[in-house]
Scaffold this motif. Structure first.
Motif, mmCIF file in Angstrom:
data_model
loop_
_atom_site.group_PDB
_atom_site.id
_atom_site.type_symbol
_atom_site.label_atom_id
_atom_site.label_comp_id
_atom_site.label_asym_id
_atom_site.label_seq_id
_atom_site.Cartn_x
_atom_site.Cartn_y
_atom_site.Cartn_z
ATOM 1 N N ASP A 147 36.531 -89.474 55.619
ATOM 2 C CA ASP A 147 37.590 -88.467 55.692
ATOM 3 C C ASP A 147 38.137 -88.270 57.103
ATOM 4 O OD1 ASP A 147 35.338 -87.354 56.762
ATOM 5 O OD2 ASP A 147 35.503 -85.447 55.710
ATOM 6 N N SER A 148 37.876 -89.237 58.001
ATOM 7 C CA SER A 148 38.346 -89.136 59.385
ATOM 8 C C SER A 148 39.130 -90.376 59.788
ATOM 9 C CB SER A 148 37.174 -88.980 60.344
ATOM 10 O OG SER A 148 36.490 -87.785 60.081
ATOM 11 N N LEU A 149 40.111 -90.155 60.658
ATOM 12 C CA LEU A 149 40.894 -91.240 61.230
ATOM 13 C C LEU A 149 40.687 -91.217 62.733
ATOM 14 C CD1 LEU A 149 43.745 -93.065 60.401
ATOM 15 C CD2 LEU A 149 44.457 -91.524 62.212
ATOM 16 N N ILE A 150 40.337 -92.361 63.295
ATOM 17 C CA ILE A 150 40.182 -92.491 64.745
ATOM 18 C C ILE A 150 41.279 -93.443 65.201
ATOM 19 C CG2 ILE A 150 38.668 -93.156 66.639
ATOM 20 C CD1 ILE A 150 36.350 -92.733 64.469
ATOM 21 N N SER A 161 41.099 -88.396 67.377
ATOM 22 C CA SER A 161 40.330 -88.433 66.142
ATOM 23 C C SER A 161 40.671 -87.158 65.384
ATOM 24 C CB SER A 161 38.837 -88.481 66.460
ATOM 25 O OG SER A 161 38.085 -88.450 65.276
ATOM 26 N N ALA A 162 40.926 -87.304 64.065
ATOM 27 C CA ALA A 162 41.320 -86.134 63.283
ATOM 28 C C ALA A 162 40.883 -86.306 61.832
ATOM 29 C CB ALA A 162 42.830 -85.936 63.357
ATOM 30 N N PRO A 163 40.673 -85.194 61.141
ATOM 31 C CA PRO A 163 40.368 -85.286 59.714
ATOM 32 C C PRO A 163 41.613 -85.720 58.934
ATOM 33 C CG PRO A 163 40.465 -82.982 60.402
ATOM 34 C CD PRO A 163 40.617 -83.813 61.634
ATOM 35 N N ILE A 164 41.396 -86.485 57.890
ATOM 36 C CA ILE A 164 42.494 -86.956 57.041
ATOM 37 C C ILE A 164 42.837 -85.837 56.057
ATOM 38 C CG2 ILE A 164 43.129 -88.607 55.248
ATOM 39 C CD1 ILE A 164 41.279 -90.633 56.662
ATOM 40 N N SER A 165 44.116 -85.457 56.041
ATOM 41 C CA SER A 165 44.529 -84.418 55.098
ATOM 42 C C SER A 165 45.033 -85.015 53.788
ATOM 43 C CB SER A 165 45.602 -83.518 55.719
ATOM 44 O OG SER A 165 46.734 -84.276 56.080
ATOM 45 N N SER A 166 45.504 -86.269 53.825
ATOM 46 C CA SER A 166 45.984 -86.938 52.614
ATOM 47 C C SER A 166 45.748 -88.441 52.748
ATOM 48 C CB SER A 166 47.476 -86.652 52.429
ATOM 49 O OG SER A 166 48.003 -87.410 51.374
ATOM 50 N N TYR A 167 45.210 -89.052 51.677
ATOM 51 C CA TYR A 167 44.923 -90.489 51.656
ATOM 52 C C TYR A 167 45.322 -91.018 50.276
ATOM 53 C CZ TYR A 167 42.245 -94.840 52.369
ATOM 54 O OH TYR A 167 41.855 -96.151 52.523
ATOM 55 N N ASN A 168 46.373 -91.832 50.229
ATOM 56 C CA ASN A 168 46.848 -92.405 48.970
ATOM 57 C C ASN A 168 46.922 -93.918 49.098
ATOM 58 O OD1 ASN A 168 47.380 -89.906 47.578
ATOM 59 N ND2 ASN A 168 49.065 -89.635 49.024
ATOM 60 N N GLU A 169 46.331 -94.607 48.135
ATOM 61 C CA GLU A 169 46.307 -96.069 48.152
ATOM 62 C C GLU A 169 46.983 -96.617 46.894
ATOM 63 O OE1 GLU A 169 43.030 -99.635 47.951
ATOM 64 O OE2 GLU A 169 42.478 -97.762 48.930
ATOM 65 N N THR A 170 47.820 -97.640 47.094
ATOM 66 C CA THR A 170 48.504 -98.308 45.995
ATOM 67 C C THR A 170 48.241 -99.803 46.114
ATOM 68 O OG1 THR A 170 50.267 -96.666 46.145
ATOM 69 C CG2 THR A 170 50.731 -98.642 44.868
ATOM 70 N N VAL A 171 47.845 -100.415 45.004
ATOM 71 C CA VAL A 171 47.637 -101.863 44.987
ATOM 72 C C VAL A 171 48.946 -102.512 44.567
ATOM 73 C CG1 VAL A 171 46.325 -103.761 43.984
ATOM 74 C CG2 VAL A 171 45.205 -101.564 44.416
ATOM 75 N N LYS A 172 49.447 -103.407 45.410
ATOM 76 C CA LYS A 172 50.713 -104.098 45.153
ATOM 77 C C LYS A 172 50.425 -105.540 44.723
ATOM 78 C CE LYS A 172 53.336 -100.774 46.981
ATOM 79 N NZ LYS A 172 54.526 -100.191 46.471
ATOM 80 N N ASP A 208 46.282 -81.028 67.440
ATOM 81 C CA ASP A 208 46.893 -79.894 68.141
ATOM 82 C C ASP A 208 48.307 -80.184 68.620
ATOM 83 O OD1 ASP A 208 44.569 -78.500 67.771
ATOM 84 O OD2 ASP A 208 43.747 -78.985 69.747
ATOM 85 N N GLU A 209 48.652 -81.465 68.775
ATOM 86 C CA GLU A 209 49.956 -81.825 69.324
ATOM 87 C C GLU A 209 51.025 -82.136 68.291
ATOM 88 O OE1 GLU A 209 49.617 -85.068 72.048
ATOM 89 O OE2 GLU A 209 48.195 -84.011 73.310
ATOM 90 N N ASP A 210 50.627 -82.720 67.141
ATOM 91 C CA ASP A 210 51.641 -83.253 66.232
ATOM 92 C C ASP A 210 51.043 -83.505 64.849
ATOM 93 O OD1 ASP A 210 54.094 -84.272 65.401
ATOM 94 O OD2 ASP A 210 54.221 -85.773 66.986
ATOM 95 N N SER A 211 51.902 -83.837 63.913
ATOM 96 C CA SER A 211 51.510 -84.312 62.587
ATOM 97 C C SER A 211 51.955 -85.762 62.479
ATOM 98 C CB SER A 211 52.195 -83.490 61.493
ATOM 99 O OG SER A 211 51.743 -82.169 61.527
ATOM 100 N N TYR A 212 51.140 -86.598 61.835
ATOM 101 C CA TYR A 212 51.386 -88.031 61.794
ATOM 102 C C TYR A 212 51.271 -88.563 60.369
ATOM 103 C CZ TYR A 212 49.990 -87.355 66.673
ATOM 104 O OH TYR A 212 49.869 -86.895 67.965
ATOM 105 N N SER A 213 52.134 -89.519 60.063
ATOM 106 C CA SER A 213 52.023 -90.282 58.818
ATOM 107 C C SER A 213 51.744 -91.727 59.210
ATOM 108 C CB SER A 213 53.318 -90.224 58.019
ATOM 109 O OG SER A 213 53.550 -88.933 57.545
ATOM 110 N N TYR A 214 50.638 -92.252 58.720
ATOM 111 C CA TYR A 214 50.268 -93.650 58.953
ATOM 112 C C TYR A 214 50.463 -94.398 57.635
ATOM 113 C CZ TYR A 214 47.916 -92.595 63.382
ATOM 114 O OH TYR A 214 47.626 -92.214 64.668
ATOM 115 N N ARG A 215 51.237 -95.476 57.676
ATOM 116 C CA ARG A 215 51.381 -96.331 56.489
ATOM 117 C C ARG A 215 50.759 -97.677 56.838
ATOM 118 N NH1 ARG A 215 55.518 -99.919 53.795
ATOM 119 N NH2 ARG A 215 56.385 -100.072 55.866
ATOM 120 N N LEU A 216 49.686 -98.013 56.145
ATOM 121 C CA LEU A 216 48.975 -99.261 56.378
ATOM 122 C C LEU A 216 49.296 -100.225 55.242
ATOM 123 C CD1 LEU A 216 47.385 -97.008 57.889
ATOM 124 C CD2 LEU A 216 45.341 -98.308 57.442
ATOM 125 N N GLN A 217 49.544 -101.462 55.578
ATOM 126 C CA GLN A 217 49.669 -102.529 54.596
ATOM 127 C C GLN A 217 48.591 -103.543 54.938
ATOM 128 O OE1 GLN A 217 53.907 -103.524 55.044
ATOM 129 N NE2 GLN A 217 54.165 -102.707 52.983
#
Length: 163
Positions: A73-76, A99-110, A124-133
């Motif tokens: 549940d963490s992202l570094i 390092s921050a706790p993950i607030s949302s984790y969604n996975e899709t198989v393509k 404390d500074e910002d909100s981030y969306s990470y899209r991993l492929q």
């Protein structure tokens, strides 16, 4: 048959045997990599070694020593940042090194062994969306969309921990 014909025939046979063996080794190695990628993603314990970054302006550069790590549940995020900040703390802040706790984790198989993962985190500074492929061979792309900064992208390879 003369000696030269026998020698040529033996040489061709040995090349065929070596070629078949190397194809089998490559197939076994590919299957092992797919197994490792699937296991890492299923347990949410994986590391992507970043090798290239691309800014929103199109500037691209090879990098080393940077990574993105997901641990349950963490992202570094240990990523470089080059771009414009719309609002940043005095001195620039932490950028994408946190390092921050993950607030949302969604996975899709393509198709073709591709998994797309969308992760949302906040510090404390910002909100981030990470899209991993992440492809089944471990090659990966990461698109980061902060709210207070320009977006940035990375490419790299998944690395596997020895047990």
């Amino acid at each position: 048959m003369n000696r030269i014909s026998i020698l040529v025939l033996m040489l061709v046979a040995s090349v065929c045997i070596v070629s078949c063996a190397s194809q089998e080794e490559r197939a076994a190695q590919k299957a092992e990599t797919i197994k490792n990628v699937t296991a890492a993603l299923n347990t949410r314990k994986y590391t992507i070694d970043v090798r290239r970054m691309t800014t929103s302006k199109g500037y691209s550069k090879s990098v080393s020593g940077y990574s993105l790590v997901v641990r349950n549940d963490s992202l570094i995020s240990s990523l470089p940042y080059v771009g414009r900040a719309f609002s940043a703390p005095y001195g620039g802040g932490v950028g994408l090194g946190f390092s921050a706790p993950i607030s949302s984790y969604n996975e899709t198989v393509k198709k073709n062994g591709l998994r797309e993962i969308n992760i949302k985190v906040k510090n404390d500074e910002d909100s981030y969306s990470y899209r991993l492929q992440i492809f089944d061979n471990g090659s990966s792309s990461i698109d980061v969309q902060p709210i207070q900064r320009d977006p940035i992208s990375f490419t790299g390879e998944m690395i596997f921990e020895k047990e």
